[in-house]
Write a protein that holds these residues in place. Structure first.
Motif, PDB file in Angstrom:
ATOM      1  N   UNK A 145       4.534  19.939 -13.719  1.00  0.00           N
ATOM      2  CA  UNK A 145       4.263  20.340 -15.109  1.00  0.00           C
ATOM      3  C   UNK A 145       3.367  21.575 -15.133  1.00  0.00           C
ATOM      4  N   UNK A 146       2.381  21.601 -14.257  1.00  0.00           N
ATOM      5  CA  UNK A 146       1.496  22.769 -14.190  1.00  0.00           C
ATOM      6  C   UNK A 146       2.275  24.004 -13.739  1.00  0.00           C
ATOM      7  N   UNK A 147       3.154  23.818 -12.772  1.00  0.00           N
ATOM      8  CA  UNK A 147       3.971  24.941 -12.295  1.00  0.00           C
ATOM      9  C   UNK A 147       4.872  25.436 -13.420  1.00  0.00           C
ATOM     10  N   UNK A 180       0.829  -1.209   0.000  1.00  0.00           N
ATOM     11  CA  UNK A 180       0.000   0.000   0.000  1.00  0.00           C
ATOM     12  C   UNK A 180       0.862   1.258   0.000  1.00  0.00           C
ATOM     13  N   UNK A 181       1.925   1.257   0.817  1.00  0.00           N
ATOM     14  CA  UNK A 181       2.801   2.423   0.887  1.00  0.00           C
ATOM     15  C   UNK A 181       3.545   2.640  -0.437  1.00  0.00           C
ATOM     16  N   UNK A 182       3.988   1.557  -1.066  1.00  0.00           N
ATOM     17  CA  UNK A 182       4.654   1.677  -2.364  1.00  0.00           C
ATOM     18  C   UNK A 182       3.694   2.222  -3.413  1.00  0.00           C
ATOM     19  N   UNK A 183       2.456   1.749  -3.373  1.00  0.00           N
ATOM     20  CA  UNK A 183       1.438   2.260  -4.288  1.00  0.00           C
ATOM     21  C   UNK A 183       1.184   3.736  -4.031  1.00  0.00           C
ATOM     22  N   UNK A 184       1.114   4.112  -2.758  1.00  0.00           N
ATOM     23  CA  UNK A 184       0.899   5.522  -2.408  1.00  0.00           C
ATOM     24  C   UNK A 184       2.079   6.384  -2.862  1.00  0.00           C
ATOM     25  N   UNK A 185       3.299   5.854  -2.732  1.00  0.00           N
ATOM     26  CA  UNK A 185       4.480   6.587  -3.205  1.00  0.00           C
ATOM     27  C   UNK A 185       4.372   6.837  -4.698  1.00  0.00           C
ATOM     28  N   UNK A 186       4.009   5.794  -5.452  1.00  0.00           N
ATOM     29  CA  UNK A 186       3.871   5.959  -6.908  1.00  0.00           C
ATOM     30  C   UNK A 186       2.808   6.992  -7.243  1.00  0.00           C
ATOM     31  N   UNK A 187       1.682   6.944  -6.549  1.00  0.00           N
ATOM     32  CA  UNK A 187       0.602   7.895  -6.809  1.00  0.00           C
ATOM     33  C   UNK A 187       1.054   9.322  -6.481  1.00  0.00           C
ATOM     34  N   UNK A 188       1.736   9.485  -5.351  1.00  0.00           N
ATOM     35  CA  UNK A 188       2.205  10.812  -4.954  1.00  0.00           C
ATOM     36  C   UNK A 188       3.265  11.336  -5.928  1.00  0.00           C
ATOM     37  N   UNK A 189       4.124  10.450  -6.424  1.00  0.00           N
ATOM     38  CA  UNK A 189       5.119  10.877  -7.417  1.00  0.00           C
ATOM     39  C   UNK A 189       4.435  11.312  -8.705  1.00  0.00           C
ATOM     40  N   UNK A 190       3.400  10.580  -9.117  1.00  0.00           N
ATOM     41  CA  UNK A 190       2.650  10.971 -10.312  1.00  0.00           C
ATOM     42  C   UNK A 190       1.970  12.315 -10.104  1.00  0.00           C
ATOM     43  N   UNK A 191       1.349  12.484  -8.939  1.00  0.00           N
ATOM     44  CA  UNK A 191       0.708  13.767  -8.622  1.00  0.00           C
ATOM     45  C   UNK A 191       1.735  14.891  -8.609  1.00  0.00           C
TER      46      UNK A 191
END
Length: 146
Positions: free
Chosen positions: A67-69, A50-61
């Motif tokens: 990119x927006x910045x 779960x933490x690895x998945x959350x890390x990937x999601x946070x890195x994508x975010x």
């Protein structure tokens, strides 16, 4: 020669019912402990996943936000450049207007006619006092970008 206690211990649960009950409890506790350890390891692995998945999601975010910045920064730099160009143009046009007004003053003095020559405000210091009516500036900026 073996002592009587060693003989009793070596006999174990096979011959003495007291030890049979004790060994059974020990065996059940060991099985229970192993099962608990297995569940604990599985739970720990699940939490790690779960933490690895959350890390990937946070890195994508984070990448999306960066990119927006970057896009907003590029827009800001472009707008600042345009603003500088417009400031230079307004300075040049103000100087031209001052020159034309001085020509009008000279023409008024030479011709003797009364001309209505308005005062020209310093638009760089007081842009709200522009000699012309100001049109509202519209933009096509996409507010959903952020």
């Amino acid at each position: 020669m073996a002592s009587p206690k060693q003989n009793q211990a070596s006999l174990g649960s096979d011959e003495d019912p007291r030890y049979a009950n004790l060994d059974e409890r020990k065996r059940k506790r060991m099985i229970s402990n192993r099962e608990s350890a297995r569940r604990s390891r599985a739970k720990k692995q699940q939490r790690l996943d779960e933490l690895l998945s959350e890390i990937n999601q946070l890195q994508n975010d984070n990448n999306t936000i960066m990119k927006k910045i970057d896009g907003a920064t590029q827009m800001f730099v472009g707008t600042a450049s345009q603003n500088n160009v417009l400031r230079a143009q307004i300075t040049e046009l103000t100087d031209r207007l001052h020159s034309l007004n001085s020509v009008l003053h000279i023409a008024q003095e030479v011709s003797g006619l009364a001309l209505d020559i308005p005062e020209i405000p310093d638009t760089l210091l007081e842009p709200w006092k522009l000699p012309v009516s100001i049109q509202p500036i519209t933009t096509s900026f996409n507010m959903n970008m952020f």
